[in-house]
Design a protein around this motif. Sequence first.
Motif, PDB file in Angstrom:
ATOM      1  N   ILE A  93      18.111   6.615  -1.097  1.00  0.00           N
ATOM      2  CA  ILE A  93      18.396   5.528  -0.091  1.00  0.00           C
ATOM      3  C   ILE A  93      17.576   4.104  -0.418  1.00  0.00           C
ATOM      4  N   PRO A  94      18.102   3.190  -0.209  1.00  0.00           N
ATOM      5  CA  PRO A  94      17.547   1.778  -0.329  1.00  0.00           C
ATOM      6  C   PRO A  94      16.336   1.755   0.351  1.00  0.00           C
ATOM      7  N   ALA A  95      15.164   1.307  -0.470  1.00  0.00           N
ATOM      8  CA  ALA A  95      14.025   0.989   0.083  1.00  0.00           C
ATOM      9  C   ALA A  95      13.690  -0.169   0.174  1.00  0.00           C
ATOM     10  N   THR A  96      12.721  -0.715   0.794  1.00  0.00           N
ATOM     11  CA  THR A  96      12.701  -2.177   1.023  1.00  0.00           C
ATOM     12  C   THR A  96      11.678  -2.600  -0.073  1.00  0.00           C
ATOM     13  N   GLU A  97      11.242  -3.925  -0.073  1.00  0.00           N
ATOM     14  CA  GLU A  97      10.393  -4.440  -1.164  1.00  0.00           C
ATOM     15  C   GLU A  97       9.174  -4.426  -0.642  1.00  0.00           C
ATOM     16  N   GLN A  98       8.555  -3.738   0.443  1.00  0.00           N
ATOM     17  CA  GLN A  98       7.247  -3.557   1.200  1.00  0.00           C
ATOM     18  C   GLN A  98       6.725  -2.255   0.666  1.00  0.00           C
ATOM     19  N   TRP A  99       5.127  -2.369   0.145  1.00  0.00           N
ATOM     20  CA  TRP A  99       4.692  -1.424  -0.340  1.00  0.00           C
ATOM     21  C   TRP A  99       3.628  -1.096   0.823  1.00  0.00           C
ATOM     22  N   LEU A 100       3.670   0.439   0.997  1.00  0.00           N
ATOM     23  CA  LEU A 100       2.666   0.685   2.065  1.00  0.00           C
ATOM     24  C   LEU A 100       1.308   1.126   1.396  1.00  0.00           C
ATOM     25  N   ASP A 101       1.305   1.466   0.384  1.00  0.00           N
ATOM     26  CA  ASP A 101       0.144   1.639  -0.715  1.00  0.00           C
ATOM     27  C   ASP A 101       0.580   1.518  -1.967  1.00  0.00           C
ATOM     28  N   ALA A 102      -0.317   1.976  -2.896  1.00  0.00           N
ATOM     29  CA  ALA A 102       0.043   1.984  -4.224  1.00  0.00           C
ATOM     30  C   ALA A 102       0.985   2.973  -4.728  1.00  0.00           C
ATOM     31  N   ASP A 103       1.077   4.081  -3.812  1.00  0.00           N
ATOM     32  CA  ASP A 103       2.106   5.221  -4.181  1.00  0.00           C
ATOM     33  C   ASP A 103       3.353   5.438  -3.168  1.00  0.00           C
ATOM     34  N   HIS A 104       3.385   4.439  -2.208  1.00  0.00           N
ATOM     35  CA  HIS A 104       4.791   4.490  -1.386  1.00  0.00           C
ATOM     36  C   HIS A 104       5.150   3.244  -0.866  1.00  0.00           C
ATOM     37  N   LEU A 105       6.505   3.283  -0.751  1.00  0.00           N
ATOM     38  CA  LEU A 105       7.522   2.203  -0.442  1.00  0.00           C
ATOM     39  C   LEU A 105       7.913   2.434   0.817  1.00  0.00           C
ATOM     40  N   LEU A 106       8.173   1.116   1.670  1.00  0.00           N
ATOM     41  CA  LEU A 106       8.726   1.528   2.715  1.00  0.00           C
ATOM     42  C   LEU A 106      10.133   1.574   2.718  1.00  0.00           C
ATOM     43  N   ALA A 107      10.965   2.538   3.248  1.00  0.00           N
ATOM     44  CA  ALA A 107      12.396   2.815   3.199  1.00  0.00           C
ATOM     45  C   ALA A 107      12.938   2.672   4.522  1.00  0.00           C
ATOM     46  N   ARG A 108      14.172   2.350   4.690  1.00  0.00           N
ATOM     47  CA  ARG A 108      14.788   2.466   5.988  1.00  0.00           C
ATOM     48  C   ARG A 108      16.436   2.913   6.122  1.00  0.00           C
ATOM     49  N   THR A 109      16.636   3.579   6.887  1.00  0.00           N
ATOM     50  CA  THR A 109      17.817   3.898   7.376  1.00  0.00           C
ATOM     51  C   THR A 109      18.122   3.808   8.588  1.00  0.00           C
ATOM     52  N   GLY A 110      19.642   4.250   9.098  1.00  0.00           N
ATOM     53  CA  GLY A 110      19.738   4.192  10.438  1.00  0.00           C
ATOM     54  C   GLY A 110      19.041   5.167  11.228  1.00  0.00           C
ATOM     55  N   ASN A 111      18.383   6.135  10.923  1.00  0.00           N
ATOM     56  CA  ASN A 111      17.527   7.033  11.715  1.00  0.00           C
ATOM     57  C   ASN A 111      16.176   6.543  11.643  1.00  0.00           C
ATOM     58  N   GLY A 112      15.594   5.677  11.127  1.00  0.00           N
ATOM     59  CA  GLY A 112      14.368   5.070  11.202  1.00  0.00           C
ATOM     60  C   GLY A 112      13.781   4.683  10.141  1.00  0.00           C
TER      61      GLY A 112
ATOM     62  N   ASP B 223      16.734  -9.750  -8.253  1.00  0.00           N
ATOM     63  CA  ASP B 223      16.572  -8.300  -8.227  1.00  0.00           C
ATOM     64  C   ASP B 223      15.530  -7.870  -7.057  1.00  0.00           C
ATOM     65  N   GLY B 224      14.809  -8.916  -6.383  1.00  0.00           N
ATOM     66  CA  GLY B 224      13.872  -8.736  -5.385  1.00  0.00           C
ATOM     67  C   GLY B 224      12.652  -8.080  -5.870  1.00  0.00           C
ATOM     68  N   PRO B 225      12.079  -8.654  -6.942  1.00  0.00           N
ATOM     69  CA  PRO B 225      10.908  -7.791  -7.373  1.00  0.00           C
ATOM     70  C   PRO B 225       9.892  -7.866  -6.766  1.00  0.00           C
ATOM     71  N   SER B 226       8.955  -6.600  -6.634  1.00  0.00           N
ATOM     72  CA  SER B 226       7.536  -6.663  -5.865  1.00  0.00           C
ATOM     73  C   SER B 226       6.743  -5.826  -6.781  1.00  0.00           C
ATOM     74  N   LEU B 227       5.537  -6.341  -7.135  1.00  0.00           N
ATOM     75  CA  LEU B 227       4.630  -5.363  -7.748  1.00  0.00           C
ATOM     76  C   LEU B 227       3.851  -4.552  -6.885  1.00  0.00           C
ATOM     77  N   SER B 228       3.410  -3.487  -7.374  1.00  0.00           N
ATOM     78  CA  SER B 228       2.715  -2.296  -6.596  1.00  0.00           C
ATOM     79  C   SER B 228       1.207  -2.807  -6.150  1.00  0.00           C
ATOM     80  N   PRO B 229       0.692  -2.456  -5.566  1.00  0.00           N
ATOM     81  CA  PRO B 229      -0.765  -2.953  -5.439  1.00  0.00           C
ATOM     82  C   PRO B 229      -1.717  -2.662  -6.400  1.00  0.00           C
ATOM     83  N   ASP B 230      -1.431  -1.631  -7.340  1.00  0.00           N
ATOM     84  CA  ASP B 230      -2.194  -1.303  -8.368  1.00  0.00           C
ATOM     85  C   ASP B 230      -1.794  -2.003  -9.269  1.00  0.00           C
ATOM     86  N   GLY B 231      -0.741  -2.810  -9.627  1.00  0.00           N
ATOM     87  CA  GLY B 231       0.062  -3.522 -10.681  1.00  0.00           C
ATOM     88  C   GLY B 231       0.500  -2.704 -11.706  1.00  0.00           C
TER      89      GLY B 231
END
Length: 215
Positions: free
Chosen positions: A166-185, A134-142
């Motif tokens: 759209i599919p986000a990645t498993e990388q947290w930018l901060d406690a409130d945001h995930l990194l998401a990627r599309t063909g547009n950036g 499932d590619g789990p990833s805990l947020s920075p604030d838990g």
Amino acid sequence: MAIPNVAKVVAVSRDGHRIAYIDDASDRYVALDLRTGQIRKLNAKPVGRVMAHEPHLAISGDGVFFATSPAEVAETTITNFDTSETRIIKNVCRLYGVTASGVLGTRDCEGDSDLRWVSPGKKPRVFEFLNRNDGPSLSPDGKVIAVRGFTLIDFATGKAVRDFPIPATEQWLDADHLLARTGNGYYAADIGTGTLTKLTVEAPPYETVLFGRWQ
């Protein structure tokens, strides 16, 4: 700063001040504070053959706690960088997040072992419906677990709280945001509202290491 015997940089704290790497001479995980030059050895046993898809190191959102496990041994060491205090947790191998309270990981090093939260001295909390696939990833604030790149699980209840358009990645930018990627950036996906904000900075290839502020 020249860092000797670095075999591989594994992770960087979110503020960019501390890094964790494998020391080539000892085959041990080591943490380094780039501001002070202070070093902490993170595990007593050799790292072994660490594969990219089998995470064996996690750093807490505040950069204080480092969790490490050898490649084929289900034993995790949690180190408080500031105090050098260590705690050993048995039956946790792959690592997907750590806080001052405990570590999120899988029990077994092989196969699709279920995901569990383990606090020292307490009974493990098992997320029976989740595993490493499932590619789990805990947020920075838990508070939240991101799974499959686009679903959020409330840590307290274990229930899904949001799916991203759209599919986000498993990388947290901060406690409130995930990194998401599309063909547009690349976008910052707000976990509270689901809104996407286009990033003006280019993310590194494959999102292998992210740290610092994005705004």
